[in-house]
Scaffold this motif. Sequence first.
Motif, PDB file in Angstrom:
ATOM      1  N   ARG A   5       8.866   7.253 -12.282  1.00 32.50           N
ATOM      2  CA  ARG A   5       9.736   7.007 -11.134  1.00 32.50           C
ATOM      3  C   ARG A   5      10.925   7.971 -11.127  1.00 32.50           C
ATOM      4  O   ARG A   5      11.259   8.556 -10.089  1.00 32.50           O
ATOM      5  N   ASN A   6      11.548   8.179 -12.287  1.00 27.66           N
ATOM      6  CA  ASN A   6      12.696   9.079 -12.363  1.00 27.66           C
ATOM      7  C   ASN A   6      12.286  10.529 -12.105  1.00 27.66           C
ATOM      8  O   ASN A   6      13.047  11.288 -11.494  1.00 27.66           O
ATOM      9  N   GLU A  50      11.951  10.903  -8.376  1.00 22.52           N
ATOM     10  CA  GLU A  50      13.249  10.961  -7.715  1.00 22.52           C
ATOM     11  C   GLU A  50      13.916  12.310  -7.931  1.00 22.52           C
ATOM     12  O   GLU A  50      14.541  12.856  -7.015  1.00 22.52           O
ATOM     13  N   ASP A 105      14.963  14.867  -4.965  1.00 24.37           N
ATOM     14  CA  ASP A 105      16.315  15.397  -4.822  1.00 24.37           C
ATOM     15  C   ASP A 105      16.305  16.926  -4.781  1.00 24.37           C
ATOM     16  O   ASP A 105      17.009  17.549  -3.976  1.00 24.37           O
TER      17      ASP A 105
END
Length: 281
Positions: A239-240, A243, A247
């Motif tokens: 998930r990170n 993200e 970004d």
Amino acid sequence: MFGGDIKVERIDLDALLVDGPAKAQKDVLASKKQILQLLRQTYLIRALADEYKQQGLADNKLLQAKIRRQQERMLYLERLKQIDEQPIPDFADAAKEQYLGNPDEYSIPEKVDAKHIMISTTDRLAQHHTREEALKIIKKVKAELDAGRTFEDLVPIYSEDPRSKDNQGTLGVFKRGAMVKPVVQAAFNMNKPGEISDIVESEFGFHIVKLVKKFPPQKQNFEQVKLGIIEKLTKDYIRNRREAYFDQLLESNDAAIYEDLVEEYIAKRLEDLDKQQPVKE
């Protein structure tokens, strides 16, 4: 399957089946009837879509936007798979550190198995009383218990909890904070199996609680929880990573939102929706 200028090929069936679990695919393939139904359905979808195109209606801008969104959604999911399939670190050592640093997190909390008799004061239940009436009844129940009547005998006579009345008042096994607070507190305040509480009051009415069994907290060893910790660390990492990629993508494209246009859009859509509402006389 062929008909006119329309045909349904093997790749079309693949597209329908490929994302399902292997067992589900085998179940479908085991039934020729289901395959024939899929072919017929696919043919009809394609035929009606072709008719719509021939009418020129597929040029509608909103419809085109919906079609584009569906296509982009599928491509988006395929690209996410590519990102998620990149190498993932071995989290075995990190899992051990997580376990040692948070021992309480990996303990099975104290639990109780309990029963209750409830006299209802809430109008959420068909059977209920005023507070004064309910208190009078529950005191009568308590007096009968003190005189030697068994809890299980009195449940079907008095209890107004429809979920447990026909099951000897069983609430099941639960931990602190799992149910109505006064009932939970009464159950956890007892220690001896068979012990019966005083009368307690909740938002639903009055209760008398019987402790069936108490289960002390248990600490799980690392091997019992290792796979679960690794699974969570892996999900968090994926998930990170997603993200961070999102970004970076927004930044590299200088993506910006024009908030004044967003506000204008919201106002216009709300106005259109209000116009669609039927006028109330």
